[in-house]
Write a protein that holds these residues in place. Sequence first.
Motif, PDB file in Angstrom:
ATOM      1  N   LEU A 110       2.801   1.706   1.016  1.00 43.37           N
ATOM      2  CA  LEU A 110       1.538   2.143   0.411  1.00 43.37           C
ATOM      3  C   LEU A 110       0.914   1.033  -0.420  1.00 43.37           C
ATOM      4  CD1 LEU A 110       2.523   5.772  -0.637  1.00 43.37           C
ATOM      5  CD2 LEU A 110       0.711   5.157   0.988  1.00 43.37           C
ATOM      6  N   LEU A 111       1.733   0.269  -1.122  1.00 47.60           N
ATOM      7  CA  LEU A 111       1.222  -0.837  -1.931  1.00 47.60           C
ATOM      8  C   LEU A 111       0.505  -1.858  -1.040  1.00 47.60           C
ATOM      9  CD1 LEU A 111       1.208  -2.026  -4.839  1.00 47.60           C
ATOM     10  CD2 LEU A 111       3.310  -3.247  -4.222  1.00 47.60           C
ATOM     11  N   ALA A 112       1.120  -2.197   0.087  1.00 53.05           N
ATOM     12  CA  ALA A 112       0.501  -3.147   1.015  1.00 53.05           C
ATOM     13  C   ALA A 112      -0.772  -2.565   1.611  1.00 53.05           C
ATOM     14  CB  ALA A 112       1.487  -3.507   2.119  1.00 53.05           C
ATOM     15  N   TYR A 113      -0.716  -1.302   1.988  1.00 51.16           N
ATOM     16  CA  TYR A 113      -1.897  -0.659   2.583  1.00 51.16           C
ATOM     17  C   TYR A 113      -3.078  -0.688   1.625  1.00 51.16           C
ATOM     18  CZ  TYR A 113      -5.134   2.921   4.047  1.00 51.16           C
ATOM     19  OH  TYR A 113      -6.299   3.579   4.384  1.00 51.16           O
ATOM     20  N   HIS A 114      -2.864  -0.235   0.402  1.00 51.45           N
ATOM     21  CA  HIS A 114      -3.978  -0.175  -0.565  1.00 51.45           C
ATOM     22  C   HIS A 114      -4.481  -1.570  -0.919  1.00 51.45           C
ATOM     23  CE1 HIS A 114      -3.995   4.102  -1.030  1.00 51.45           C
ATOM     24  NE2 HIS A 114      -2.741   4.157  -1.429  1.00 51.45           N
TER      25      HIS A 114
END
Length: 611
Positions: free
Chosen positions: A585-589
Amino acid sequence: MAQPILIEGLKRLEYRGYDSAGVALLGCDGIKIKKTEGRISALEDILDKPEVCETFGIGHTRWATHGAPNSINAHPHIDYTGKIAIVHNGIVENYNTLKKWLISEGIQFVTETDSEVIAQMIGYFYAKVTNGQDDQSLNGQNKFEWAVQRTLRELHGTFGLAIICSDYPNMLIGARKGSPLILGIGNNEYILASDAAAIVEHTTSAIYLSDNEIVTVALDGFHTTTINNVAVAKDVEPIEFSLEQIELGGFEHHMLKEIFEQPESLSICMGGRLNRQEHRIRLGGIEKYLRELTRTKRLIITACGTAFHAGLVGEFLFEQLARIPAETEYASEFRYRNPIIEDGTVVISISQSGETLDTLAAVEEAKERGATVLGIVNVVGSTIARATDAGVYLHVGPEIGVASTKAFTAQVAVLTMLAVELGRRRLISTAQADKYITELSLIPEKIKKVLEQSDHIKEIAQANIEKNNWLFLGRGVNYPVALEGALKLKEISYIHAEGLPAAEMKHGPIALIADGMPAVFIATSGLQYDKIMGNIAEVKARGGRIIVVATEGDKEIMKCADHVITIPDVPDLLQPMIAVVPLQLLAYHAAVLRGHDVDKPRNLAKSVTVE
């Protein structure tokens, strides 16, 4: 009309390559080609209105290997006579030799690609047989098929091909070697594709070509042969997923959808395999090899990219739970280093697509050296699934996002289940096995709790995306999670990131830390918790910005971290399946906030079928 179906199919395949695209339509006035650099939308802008007579066609969306990603090098390619057009996935390794020979025969080339050699060679042989120079070689074949087979026998390398000829306006030929190709069988229609995603809207049945096989499609049906013109019988098989599974379903991106699908996909992956009544785990695909696995003296895991990181987790699990020596090898290096395969060695190959060329080459090398080779793949009927002695399917449904997410957690789940079962047979007690089986069954619900923090994780990304260098640090079984977190950030946000064992940081990389450099720690509860707290203090003292994935209820971590993401408490060895989710999620956002196309990151393709 073929054009709308081609464009729709190319859109569904765009995650496999998206630097240029084109179509060739065969109809009223011979072969008509339109192609351009850029996405499918750019191709749509230059297309003519579809014509009723254009019932046969081929299309391609490219991930460039030979030649710049421009409109000239885009597929389809046409031969010097204007009668033969091809689209090609793969690499022609001897294209330079073939090209020089064709040039010496007076044929001029237009592109920088290796693929054009195929079109020009088919055209060359077709012209010869049409002019009566090779009539004795036909053996009852039509001239188009003969020219294709004659060409393919000269090619070294890999190919997934679709070919049309203006003299045969109702015939389409496909061929494969090392690059996937299937034929969808619909209601009075046939669709050739490199991936079932392109055809699932039109049919749920297909045949899967094997290496060195050719399929010829005509108005009256299809037939299959080898490249040496030996007839081959093929079974029609069902496609294992539905159209709904490859749609966005209300999510902004496929990657986000697949991150949020992980509770369900893991439940399906583990469903029916966790058997608490019998105190064991059943992995039907490898059941008859379990005794051999139990006695094995050494395990080698081969994989690439994200699957390699899953393999590193598996290495740790096999050694901890089953006390079997294990090592994880990059599949891309395996066959080139003269690997040692002793009696009693079992090789496990991991690939989401089941088509990764480097992993397939490692499978073939291991088999040649006498190893038992097992596969962990997602795509049913894929090349690696068929090439291995046995294996386990992930059953997580299609993964469209180029950056793998749900396949990783499922790969780790399968490796964990296998390690627990081998441990039960070799070392750990039934009670210990039961504990792991119970805890595995709870993982999907615990991941849901992590997904609820998506907005919080987005805020952390927002606070740090101006930094172009990050570290990801973990210990023990969470070191591969750090590697995977760094890879995800690199793949889709284009932020440089390094994954490291936390203890190794002070042996060099600590020199990088300054000016609020983000350092992401997987600092969950466990045997090495105190050690990693010391690593956090070292980074903080040097001006690093601390982002921590911690266990729920850890109040100590709050004192030293700038940002905290919590995950539910689970046993140490099961943490990777949960700890990786906040990093996804960190990479996605971060990627979305930086304005990048998450599902189509630059220079990447979903299934790497070239070396």
